[in-house]
Scaffold this motif. Structure first.
Motif, PDB file in Angstrom:
ATOM      1  N   ASP A 105       0.838  -1.195   0.000  1.00 26.03           N
ATOM      2  CA  ASP A 105       0.000   0.000   0.000  1.00 26.03           C
ATOM      3  C   ASP A 105       0.878   1.252   0.000  1.00 26.03           C
ATOM      4  O   ASP A 105       1.934   1.298   0.645  1.00 26.03           O
ATOM      5  CB  ASP A 105      -0.902   0.027   1.232  1.00 26.03           C
ATOM      6  CG  ASP A 105      -1.938  -1.089   1.230  1.00 26.03           C
ATOM      7  OD1 ASP A 105      -2.084  -1.759   0.193  1.00 26.03           O
ATOM      8  OD2 ASP A 105      -2.592  -1.279   2.279  1.00 26.03           O
ATOM      9  N   GLU A 106       0.432   2.278  -0.715  1.00 28.10           N
ATOM     10  CA  GLU A 106       1.172   3.534  -0.799  1.00 28.10           C
ATOM     11  C   GLU A 106       0.384   4.642  -0.109  1.00 28.10           C
ATOM     12  O   GLU A 106      -0.757   4.929  -0.478  1.00 28.10           O
ATOM     13  CB  GLU A 106       1.403   3.917  -2.265  1.00 28.10           C
ATOM     14  CG  GLU A 106       2.275   2.938  -3.027  1.00 28.10           C
ATOM     15  CD  GLU A 106       2.445   3.344  -4.485  1.00 28.10           C
ATOM     16  OE1 GLU A 106       2.040   4.474  -4.849  1.00 28.10           O
ATOM     17  OE2 GLU A 106       2.966   2.527  -5.261  1.00 28.10           O
ATOM     18  N   GLU A 107       0.986   5.248   0.908  1.00 27.70           N
ATOM     19  CA  GLU A 107       0.342   6.345   1.622  1.00 27.70           C
ATOM     20  C   GLU A 107       0.368   7.607   0.754  1.00 27.70           C
ATOM     21  O   GLU A 107       1.383   7.942   0.152  1.00 27.70           O
ATOM     22  CB  GLU A 107       1.058   6.612   2.940  1.00 27.70           C
ATOM     23  CG  GLU A 107       1.043   5.432   3.908  1.00 27.70           C
ATOM     24  CD  GLU A 107      -0.360   5.102   4.388  1.00 27.70           C
ATOM     25  OE1 GLU A 107      -1.173   6.045   4.566  1.00 27.70           O
ATOM     26  OE2 GLU A 107      -0.650   3.901   4.602  1.00 27.70           O
ATOM     27  N   ARG A 108      -0.772   8.309   0.692  1.00 34.68           N
ATOM     28  CA  ARG A 108      -0.865   9.544  -0.079  1.00 34.68           C
ATOM     29  C   ARG A 108      -1.741  10.551   0.665  1.00 34.68           C
ATOM     30  O   ARG A 108      -2.640  10.166   1.422  1.00 34.68           O
ATOM     31  CB  ARG A 108      -1.454   9.284  -1.461  1.00 34.68           C
ATOM     32  CG  ARG A 108      -0.624   8.346  -2.306  1.00 34.68           C
ATOM     33  CD  ARG A 108      -0.730   8.676  -3.752  1.00 34.68           C
ATOM     34  NE  ARG A 108       0.127   7.805  -4.543  1.00 34.68           N
ATOM     35  CZ  ARG A 108       0.243   7.887  -5.859  1.00 34.68           C
ATOM     36  NH1 ARG A 108      -0.442   8.797  -6.520  1.00 34.68           N
ATOM     37  NH2 ARG A 108       1.044   7.067  -6.521  1.00 34.68           N
ATOM     38  N   GLN A 109      -1.482  11.816   0.406  1.00 38.81           N
ATOM     39  CA  GLN A 109      -2.339  12.863   0.932  1.00 38.81           C
ATOM     40  C   GLN A 109      -3.368  13.260  -0.120  1.00 38.81           C
ATOM     41  O   GLN A 109      -3.125  13.147  -1.320  1.00 38.81           O
ATOM     42  CB  GLN A 109      -1.514  14.078   1.338  1.00 38.81           C
ATOM     43  CG  GLN A 109      -0.616  13.821   2.541  1.00 38.81           C
ATOM     44  CD  GLN A 109       0.111  15.064   2.990  1.00 38.81           C
ATOM     45  OE1 GLN A 109       0.340  15.984   2.212  1.00 38.81           O
ATOM     46  NE2 GLN A 109       0.478  15.101   4.269  1.00 38.81           N
TER      47      GLN A 109
END
Length: 458
Positions: A105-109
């Motif tokens: 999973d890739e954390e993004r704002q």
């Protein structure tokens, strides 16, 4: 159902007989694959990795047996078959090692206030893999490894002439502990294959083969809103520029044309040679091609084995004849020996003109098409004047020039500089134009058939 046999192209003897499955039998395997997928998708990427490593171990333990079967079914040199099995083991291991990080999973704002969210690469279901005969274990492996890691199930339709190789891969996976049904093999005709593409549980289709076959499969898939990855062959151009190391170029071009008996989508096929070095290149190239000995593919000393089938042999003969009719000249080879088996000699054609198979099409055998260019710029123009765009090569002593040509001008998915090779687990594989679309290897294949899901947190 209709029966067919696999034939050894070196001896013309029957190997095994098979019955085609009915549509209902094929659909039953799809149902079982989907059921296995429902459990498999619950595992984490880290939990899936050991299964892939175990498949690699069993593959290596059966390398001699598998290579022998591939040689008998397709005429592949035995030593090349062993190399192919090892490459497949490395692909499974590479995928097991790097997959969990690449698919994490890739954390993004998101939003003006910078709220948190993340992107998840989620499995989608059963992937239909349609594969050719020239690399009987590698072709299905590069699809299977990436999709197992992604969490999908895979159904394989292999080329009929290497049916045994497809079944052996399935059996190896089961021996390694892969859940039953998660990977299975269909032995079906083209009409049933189209019905499989249309099946509601098939979520994606990947195919390697001819551009004609790719168009048909792509149209059936698109009509049913199924994503596809298509790798459709090429007539790869290798450029010999004015400042090339001719000795290196000749040696590498012979290797690149004859690798896997010349039956490779990324074989060097067209040799675009600048006028300044043409005479030096063609003299040495013809000499080395003429010296290539045909022989038993199981003999360690054999340099060139038979073509894969009588059908393939007839196709090559027709393409060479049509090219000569269109103005090409044979400098060596071009005439099949009077012997048992589908043997065709290393052949060099010059004066290959537009409108002939040697110039325009993919000749899937040990036939080199040499084209003279005025200069380096003209060579690049000729290379790109093709409906295909899979791979290619550049021979020059100036690596910076080669880098710029490869990056900014060569209209293909892959370019080799002063070298030849087929595939590497760490580099993307695929093409443009009529060579298809989508990528495998290098982590790219793991993300072709996933749901890239955006998840917004409050």
């Amino acid at each position: 159902m209709t029966a067919f046999s696999t034939i050894n192209p070196a001896t013309e003897t029957k190997l095994a007989g098979y019955d085609l499955m009915s549509p209902d039998a094929a659909f039953d395997k799809i149902q079982k694959c989907h059921a296995a997928f429902l459990d498999w998708r619950q595992k984490s990427h880290t939990e899936r990795a050991p299964y892939l490593r175990d498949i690699a171990k069993v593959l290596r333990s059966k390398a001699d047996e598998y290579a022998n079967l591939m040689t008998e079914e397709t005429g592949k040199l035995l030593r090349d078959g062993k190399t192919e099995v090892e490459l497949c083991a490395q692909i499974f291991e590479y995928t097991a090692e790097h997959g969990p990080d690449m698919l994490a999973d890739e954390e993004r704002q998101h939003g003006a206030d910078g709220k948190q969210g993340f992107v998840a690469y989620c499995p989608i279901g059963v992937i239909y893999s349609i594969q050719p005969w020239n690399f009987p274990v590698y072709q299905p492996t590069r699809v299977l490894a990436s999709n197992l890691m992604a969490g999908n199930g895979v159904i394989l339709k292999h080329a009929s002439i290497c049916t045994g190789s497809g079944l052996m891969l399935r059996d190896i996976c089961l021996e390694a502990g892969l859940p039953e049904g998660l990977f299975d093999v269909l032995i079906i005709d083209h009409d049933t294959s189209d019905a499989v593409i249309e099946h509601k549980l098939i979520r994606g289709v990947t195919m390697t083969g001819s551009d004609g076959g790719g168009r048909h499969i792509g149209q059936v898939a698109a009509k049913n809103l199924k994503k596809t990855v298509l790798e459709l062959g090429s007539n790869d151009a290798y450029l010999v520029l004015e400042d090339a190391d001719i000795e290196l170029a000749v040696k590498t071009c012979v290797q690149g044309r004859l690798f896997n008996n010349g039956e490779t989508c990324v074989s060097a096929k067209r040799f675009v040679v600048t006028e300044a070095v043409y005479d030096d290149f063609i003299g040495a190239f013809v000499e080395q091609m003429r010296a290539i000995e045909l022989g038993d593919p199981k003999d360690e000393d054999t340099q060139l084995g038979p073509l894969s089938s009588e059908e393939q042999f007839d196709t090559i003969c027709e393409q060479v004849a049509e090219s000569v009719k269109g103005g090409a000249e044979i400098l060596c080879g071009g005439e099949a020996p009077d012997r048992t088996g589908q043997y065709y000699p290393a052949t060099v054609l010059v004066n290959c003109l537009p409108g002939t198979p040697a110039h325009d099409d993919e000749i899937f055998g040990p036939v080199a098409a040499v084209i003279k260019a005025k200069d380096d710029e003209d060579a690049m123009r000729i290379a790109n004047d093709s409906r295909y765009g899979l791979g290619g090569g550049i021979f020059t002593r100036d690596e910076e020039k080669a880098r710029k040509l490869a990056r900014d001008h060569f209209d293909t998915g892959m370019v080799r500089i002063n070298s030849f090779g087929a595939a590497d687990p760490n580099m993307p594989f695929g093409g443009v134009k009529d060579s298809g679309f989508g990528r495998e290897h290098g982590g790219f294949g793991m993300k072709e058939f996933v749901n890239v899901k955006a998840i917004y947190m409050p």
